[in-house]
Design a protein around this motif. Structure first.
Motif, PDB file in Angstrom:
ATOM      1  N   UNK A 123       0.837  -1.202   0.000  1.00  0.00           N
ATOM      2  CA  UNK A 123       0.000   0.000   0.000  1.00  0.00           C
ATOM      3  C   UNK A 123       0.872   1.253   0.000  1.00  0.00           C
ATOM      4  N   UNK A 124       1.834   1.287   0.903  1.00  0.00           N
ATOM      5  CA  UNK A 124       2.667   2.476   1.043  1.00  0.00           C
ATOM      6  C   UNK A 124       3.594   2.687  -0.153  1.00  0.00           C
ATOM      7  N   UNK A 125       3.814   1.627  -0.922  1.00  0.00           N
ATOM      8  CA  UNK A 125       4.717   1.729  -2.072  1.00  0.00           C
ATOM      9  C   UNK A 125       3.999   2.083  -3.374  1.00  0.00           C
ATOM     10  N   UNK A 126       2.666   2.201  -3.336  1.00  0.00           N
ATOM     11  CA  UNK A 126       1.926   2.469  -4.566  1.00  0.00           C
ATOM     12  C   UNK A 126       2.295   3.834  -5.152  1.00  0.00           C
ATOM     13  N   UNK A 127       2.504   3.888  -6.456  1.00  0.00           N
ATOM     14  CA  UNK A 127       2.808   5.181  -7.089  1.00  0.00           C
ATOM     15  C   UNK A 127       1.544   6.015  -7.261  1.00  0.00           C
ATOM     16  N   UNK A 128       1.743   7.309  -7.537  1.00  0.00           N
ATOM     17  CA  UNK A 128       0.644   8.227  -7.799  1.00  0.00           C
ATOM     18  C   UNK A 128       0.460   8.415  -9.298  1.00  0.00           C
ATOM     19  N   UNK A 129      -0.799   8.506  -9.725  1.00  0.00           N
ATOM     20  CA  UNK A 129      -1.089   8.833 -11.114  1.00  0.00           C
ATOM     21  C   UNK A 129      -0.994  10.351 -11.301  1.00  0.00           C
ATOM     22  N   UNK A 130      -1.167  10.800 -12.519  1.00  0.00           N
ATOM     23  CA  UNK A 130      -1.127  12.239 -12.788  1.00  0.00           C
ATOM     24  C   UNK A 130      -2.305  12.964 -12.138  1.00  0.00           C
ATOM     25  N   UNK A 131      -3.340  12.194 -11.724  1.00  0.00           N
ATOM     26  CA  UNK A 131      -4.477  12.772 -11.003  1.00  0.00           C
ATOM     27  C   UNK A 131      -4.273  12.709  -9.490  1.00  0.00           C
ATOM     28  N   UNK A 132      -3.050  12.316  -9.074  1.00  0.00           N
ATOM     29  CA  UNK A 132      -2.701  12.231  -7.654  1.00  0.00           C
ATOM     30  C   UNK A 132      -3.485  11.146  -6.923  1.00  0.00           C
ATOM     31  N   UNK A 133      -3.775  10.064  -7.639  1.00  0.00           N
ATOM     32  CA  UNK A 133      -4.469   8.913  -7.071  1.00  0.00           C
ATOM     33  C   UNK A 133      -3.490   7.750  -6.990  1.00  0.00           C
ATOM     34  N   UNK A 134      -3.447   7.098  -5.845  1.00  0.00           N
ATOM     35  CA  UNK A 134      -2.597   5.918  -5.702  1.00  0.00           C
ATOM     36  C   UNK A 134      -3.220   4.736  -6.445  1.00  0.00           C
ATOM     37  N   UNK A 135      -2.391   3.993  -7.157  1.00  0.00           N
ATOM     38  CA  UNK A 135      -2.878   2.756  -7.758  1.00  0.00           C
ATOM     39  C   UNK A 135      -1.688   1.927  -8.226  1.00  0.00           C
ATOM     40  N   UNK A 136      -1.878   0.602  -8.334  1.00  0.00           N
ATOM     41  CA  UNK A 136      -0.801  -0.235  -8.862  1.00  0.00           C
ATOM     42  C   UNK A 136      -0.380   0.239 -10.256  1.00  0.00           C
ATOM     43  N   UNK A 137       0.905   0.192 -10.514  1.00  0.00           N
ATOM     44  CA  UNK A 137       1.427   0.686 -11.791  1.00  0.00           C
ATOM     45  C   UNK A 137       1.039  -0.209 -12.960  1.00  0.00           C
TER      46      UNK A 137
END
Length: 228
Positions: A126-140
């Motif tokens: 969970x803590x390692x999830x990247x952010x999208x350009x919309x600033x939403x965390x999600x699996x890459x």
């Protein structure tokens, strides 16, 4: 208790609640469902923007405790939950509880036109999830994850975000249709595999619960809405 003047807010914020409501939809006169949705989205998003972070945190704690105590949550073994932003009812504590209690915790991964629920293996993930350009965390990427409706797992419970809800279960989303489409798929999956349909629960801050929400034929109501 709360600051009396939040500069730039125009929704009538008072205390821990904001006075945005479905009445905003009708102030512009007759409108299509789509237009009414846009008006209500703007009003609720402005209302949330007015809330100090401490208010969102306090309301998140209240909603979290209600969810943890609910029989449908305790019974669920496979749960999907959104990854909250700073302007939403927070879900990190719920995710921590799911993982600590060996529930299968699934989180969304969005593409341009689809959404899948991927199993989160640990809090570290969970803590390692990247952010999208919309600033939403999600699996890459989807590779390496168990996918709820692809790998035969299914879901017992879907915890749903939204912009606005009614106490009876009507929901206004962000306008992309991700959750309406996914819920329909999850129900079809359950029917095909002889499983009970998943419980669909909306999570809301106080100012997101309004008297009326404009609904189109494809909009799927919640089985329950939890708010402070």
């Amino acid at each position: 208790r709360w600051p009396q003047d939040w500069s730039g807010c125009s929704t009538g914020c008072q205390g821990s609640k904001c006075q945005a409501s479905s009445s905003s939809v009708h102030s512009a006169g007759p409108a299509s469902v789509m237009e009414s949705k846009s008006i209500l989205r703007r009003a609720i998003k402005e209302a949330i923007r007015c809330l100090p972070p401490g208010v969102i945190a306090a309301q998140t704690e209240m909603v979290t405790q209600k969810v943890l105590a609910a029989p449908w949550y305790k019974a669920a073994k496979s749960v999907s939950v959104y990854l909250s932003t700073a302007q939403e009812m927070g879900t990190d504590a719920l995710i921590s509880d799911m993982i600590a209690n060996d529930k299968r915790c699934f989180v969304p991964r969005y593409t341009t036109d689809t959404m899948e629920m991927l199993q989160l293996p640990s809090l570290a993930a969970l803590h390692a999830l990247p952010l999208t350009k919309w600033n939403i965390r999600q699996p890459a990427a989807i590779e390496g994850y168990t996918v709820a409706l692809r790998d035969g797992v299914g879901l017992d419970l879907i915890l749903v975000p939204g912009v606005a809800f009614t106490a009876a279960g009507a929901r206004l989303g962000h306008g992309k249709g991700y959750y309406d489409t996914y819920i329909a798929r999850a129900r079809a999956f359950a029917l095909e595999h002889g499983l009970p349909p998943p419980m669909i629960v909306g999570l809301a801050l106080d100012c997101q619960v309004v008297a009326q929400v404009p609904m189109a034929a494809h909009d799927i109501p919640m089985d329950a809405v939890v708010s402070p």
